[in-house]
Design a protein around this motif. Sequence first.
Motif, PDB file in Angstrom:
ATOM      1  N   ALA A  77     -10.999   7.967   5.315  1.00 45.99           N
ATOM      2  CA  ALA A  77     -11.399   9.320   5.695  1.00 45.99           C
ATOM      3  C   ALA A  77     -10.139  10.059   6.130  1.00 45.99           C
ATOM      4  CB  ALA A  77     -12.420   9.290   6.817  1.00 45.99           C
ATOM      5  N   CYS A  78      -9.582  10.830   5.220  1.00 48.44           N
ATOM      6  CA  CYS A  78      -8.366  11.559   5.562  1.00 48.44           C
ATOM      7  C   CYS A  78      -8.131  12.663   4.539  1.00 48.44           C
ATOM      8  CB  CYS A  78      -7.167  10.627   5.634  1.00 48.44           C
ATOM      9  SG  CYS A  78      -6.638  10.002   4.055  1.00 48.44           S
ATOM     10  N   VAL A  79      -7.118  13.462   4.797  1.00 47.34           N
ATOM     11  CA  VAL A  79      -6.691  14.501   3.873  1.00 47.34           C
ATOM     12  C   VAL A  79      -5.323  14.100   3.341  1.00 47.34           C
ATOM     13  CG1 VAL A  79      -6.061  16.933   3.627  1.00 47.34           C
ATOM     14  CG2 VAL A  79      -7.961  16.291   5.111  1.00 47.34           C
ATOM     15  N   TYR A  80      -5.178  14.146   2.019  1.00 50.10           N
ATOM     16  CA  TYR A  80      -3.916  13.792   1.374  1.00 50.10           C
ATOM     17  C   TYR A  80      -3.451  14.989   0.563  1.00 50.10           C
ATOM     18  CZ  TYR A  80      -0.403  11.203  -1.192  1.00 50.10           C
ATOM     19  OH  TYR A  80       0.785  10.769  -1.713  1.00 50.10           O
ATOM     20  N   GLU A 103       0.850  -1.186   0.000  1.00 54.79           N
ATOM     21  CA  GLU A 103       0.000   0.000   0.000  1.00 54.79           C
ATOM     22  C   GLU A 103       0.890   1.242   0.000  1.00 54.79           C
ATOM     23  OE1 GLU A 103      -4.121   0.557   2.099  1.00 54.79           O
ATOM     24  OE2 GLU A 103      -2.509   0.849   3.551  1.00 54.79           O
ATOM     25  N   THR A 104       0.460   2.270  -0.698  1.00 58.76           N
ATOM     26  CA  THR A 104       1.168   3.548  -0.696  1.00 58.76           C
ATOM     27  C   THR A 104       0.315   4.566   0.056  1.00 58.76           C
ATOM     28  OG1 THR A 104       0.145   4.227  -2.768  1.00 58.76           O
ATOM     29  CG2 THR A 104       2.287   3.076  -2.910  1.00 58.76           C
ATOM     30  N   PRO A 105       0.891   5.685   0.441  1.00 57.27           N
ATOM     31  CA  PRO A 105       0.083   6.699   1.126  1.00 57.27           C
ATOM     32  C   PRO A 105      -1.147   7.128   0.318  1.00 57.27           C
ATOM     33  CG  PRO A 105       2.393   7.188   1.409  1.00 57.27           C
ATOM     34  CD  PRO A 105       2.311   6.045   0.427  1.00 57.27           C
ATOM     35  N   PHE A 106      -1.004   7.249  -1.020  1.00 53.78           N
ATOM     36  CA  PHE A 106      -2.166   7.651  -1.813  1.00 53.78           C
ATOM     37  C   PHE A 106      -3.239   6.569  -1.817  1.00 53.78           C
ATOM     38  CE2 PHE A 106      -4.602   7.586  -5.780  1.00 53.78           C
ATOM     39  CZ  PHE A 106      -5.318   8.759  -5.593  1.00 53.78           C
ATOM     40  N   SER A 107      -2.856   5.318  -2.019  1.00 53.35           N
ATOM     41  CA  SER A 107      -3.878   4.257  -2.060  1.00 53.35           C
ATOM     42  C   SER A 107      -4.597   4.164  -0.721  1.00 53.35           C
ATOM     43  CB  SER A 107      -3.263   2.919  -2.458  1.00 53.35           C
ATOM     44  OG  SER A 107      -2.308   2.477  -1.526  1.00 53.35           O
ATOM     45  N   SER A 108      -3.881   4.372   0.351  1.00 53.52           N
ATOM     46  CA  SER A 108      -4.501   4.375   1.679  1.00 53.52           C
ATOM     47  C   SER A 108      -5.442   5.561   1.836  1.00 53.52           C
ATOM     48  CB  SER A 108      -3.415   4.419   2.747  1.00 53.52           C
ATOM     49  OG  SER A 108      -3.979   4.528   4.023  1.00 53.52           O
ATOM     50  N   ALA A 109      -5.004   6.742   1.387  1.00 58.20           N
ATOM     51  CA  ALA A 109      -5.818   7.959   1.523  1.00 58.20           C
ATOM     52  C   ALA A 109      -7.072   7.896   0.667  1.00 58.20           C
ATOM     53  CB  ALA A 109      -4.992   9.182   1.143  1.00 58.20           C
ATOM     54  N   PHE A 110      -6.977   7.271  -0.487  1.00 58.38           N
ATOM     55  CA  PHE A 110      -8.102   7.209  -1.418  1.00 58.38           C
ATOM     56  C   PHE A 110      -9.287   6.458  -0.813  1.00 58.38           C
ATOM     57  CE2 PHE A 110     -10.334   5.768  -5.268  1.00 58.38           C
ATOM     58  CZ  PHE A 110     -10.423   6.959  -5.967  1.00 58.38           C
ATOM     59  N   ASP A 136      -8.645   1.386 -10.038  1.00 62.51           N
ATOM     60  CA  ASP A 136      -8.229  -0.008 -10.143  1.00 62.51           C
ATOM     61  C   ASP A 136      -6.798  -0.135  -9.639  1.00 62.51           C
ATOM     62  OD1 ASP A 136     -10.620  -1.005 -11.258  1.00 62.51           O
ATOM     63  OD2 ASP A 136     -10.039  -0.180 -13.206  1.00 62.51           O
ATOM     64  N   PHE A 137      -6.670  -0.430  -8.345  1.00 63.32           N
ATOM     65  CA  PHE A 137      -5.370  -0.678  -7.743  1.00 63.32           C
ATOM     66  C   PHE A 137      -4.950  -2.103  -8.102  1.00 63.32           C
ATOM     67  CE2 PHE A 137      -7.155   2.711  -5.108  1.00 63.32           C
ATOM     68  CZ  PHE A 137      -6.084   3.605  -5.074  1.00 63.32           C
ATOM     69  N   PRO A 138      -3.686  -2.444  -7.923  1.00 65.76           N
ATOM     70  CA  PRO A 138      -3.222  -3.797  -8.292  1.00 65.76           C
ATOM     71  C   PRO A 138      -3.964  -4.922  -7.578  1.00 65.76           C
ATOM     72  CG  PRO A 138      -1.352  -2.355  -7.986  1.00 65.76           C
ATOM     73  CD  PRO A 138      -2.573  -1.585  -7.538  1.00 65.76           C
ATOM     74  N   HIS A 139      -4.581  -4.637  -6.454  1.00 67.88           N
ATOM     75  CA  HIS A 139      -5.274  -5.690  -5.703  1.00 67.88           C
ATOM     76  C   HIS A 139      -6.801  -5.565  -5.808  1.00 67.88           C
ATOM     77  CE1 HIS A 139      -5.203  -2.344  -2.980  1.00 67.88           C
ATOM     78  NE2 HIS A 139      -5.837  -2.995  -2.029  1.00 67.88           N
ATOM     79  N   GLY A 140      -7.273  -4.768  -6.770  1.00 68.76           N
ATOM     80  CA  GLY A 140      -8.711  -4.678  -7.000  1.00 68.76           C
ATOM     81  C   GLY A 140      -9.198  -3.249  -7.180  1.00 68.76           C
ATOM     82  N   ARG A 141     -10.457  -3.126  -7.579  1.00 67.85           N
ATOM     83  CA  ARG A 141     -11.092  -1.818  -7.746  1.00 67.85           C
ATOM     84  C   ARG A 141     -11.661  -1.367  -6.409  1.00 67.85           C
ATOM     85  NH1 ARG A 141     -15.166  -0.095 -12.469  1.00 67.85           N
ATOM     86  NH2 ARG A 141     -13.136   0.020 -13.455  1.00 67.85           N
ATOM     87  N   PHE A 142     -11.380  -0.113  -6.076  1.00 66.29           N
ATOM     88  CA  PHE A 142     -11.849   0.436  -4.810  1.00 66.29           C
ATOM     89  C   PHE A 142     -12.504   1.786  -5.050  1.00 66.29           C
ATOM     90  CE2 PHE A 142      -8.716  -2.625  -3.605  1.00 66.29           C
ATOM     91  CZ  PHE A 142      -9.229  -3.190  -2.460  1.00 66.29           C
ATOM     92  N   GLU A 143     -13.588   2.026  -4.321  1.00 60.10           N
ATOM     93  CA  GLU A 143     -14.289   3.295  -4.378  1.00 60.10           C
ATOM     94  C   GLU A 143     -13.565   4.307  -3.486  1.00 60.10           C
ATOM     95  OE1 GLU A 143     -17.053   3.899  -6.314  1.00 60.10           O
ATOM     96  OE2 GLU A 143     -16.677   1.869  -7.069  1.00 60.10           O
ATOM     97  N   ARG A 144     -13.622   5.531  -3.908  1.00 56.72           N
ATOM     98  CA  ARG A 144     -13.059   6.602  -3.067  1.00 56.72           C
ATOM     99  C   ARG A 144     -13.970   6.810  -1.865  1.00 56.72           C
ATOM    100  NH1 ARG A 144     -11.899  12.793  -5.068  1.00 56.72           N
ATOM    101  NH2 ARG A 144     -11.100  13.573  -3.093  1.00 56.72           N
ATOM    102  N   HIS A 145     -13.352   6.909  -0.709  1.00 54.13           N
ATOM    103  CA  HIS A 145     -14.096   7.156   0.524  1.00 54.13           C
ATOM    104  C   HIS A 145     -14.743   8.541   0.431  1.00 54.13           C
ATOM    105  CE1 HIS A 145     -14.949   7.851   4.760  1.00 54.13           C
ATOM    106  NE2 HIS A 145     -14.760   6.541   4.963  1.00 54.13           N
TER     107      HIS A 145
END
Length: 176
Positions: free
Chosen positions: A21-24, A11-18, A50-59
């Motif tokens: 609930a946070c500010v990046y 995980e990278t800081p951006f993928s975690s932030a996306f 679409d991250f390498p481990h799947g598609r994720f919605e933005r929080h």
Amino acid sequence: GYRDANGTYHETPFSSAFVSACVYLFDEGDSSDNSPLLALAGALANGHYDFPHGRFERHPDSVILMAGNTWGNGAVGDFVGRNKLDAAIRSRFPVRIFWPVDEKLERDISGNVDWACRVQRARDRAANVAGLKVVIDPRMSQAGAALIAAGASFDEAAELTYLADLTPEQRKIVEG
């Protein structure tokens, strides 16, 4: 995020932030290459990625900001290493705020309030009296305060920081 050569996802800081609930903050966005920013533009526009481990919605409480020294239109006199940003990424950040130096904060974190006040007066005279296009910023307040704490005089600190790039005529104006 990314997968390493062994297939392990990191995980990278951006993928975690996306997805949180946070500010990046993408700092120095105007010095970035456009290719990675275009991937970001898609994520911001679509609300999913679409991250390498799947598609994720933005929080819904994921706030993504970009800061820079220009408005993303390319290099300018003081910031010659800045890139012209693609319109797609610029449109994803439609609100632009000019954020001037917070002089009270500068004094508070400088390490020497009297020195910081001198730097602030020099900055004001450089910009508003002489019309000089020079950088006299809070880093000079902090660096000069450190020099003074190490035994330098105020004048020596000035010579080594905000006066270093100025001509003798400019120095007279800036020093008052």
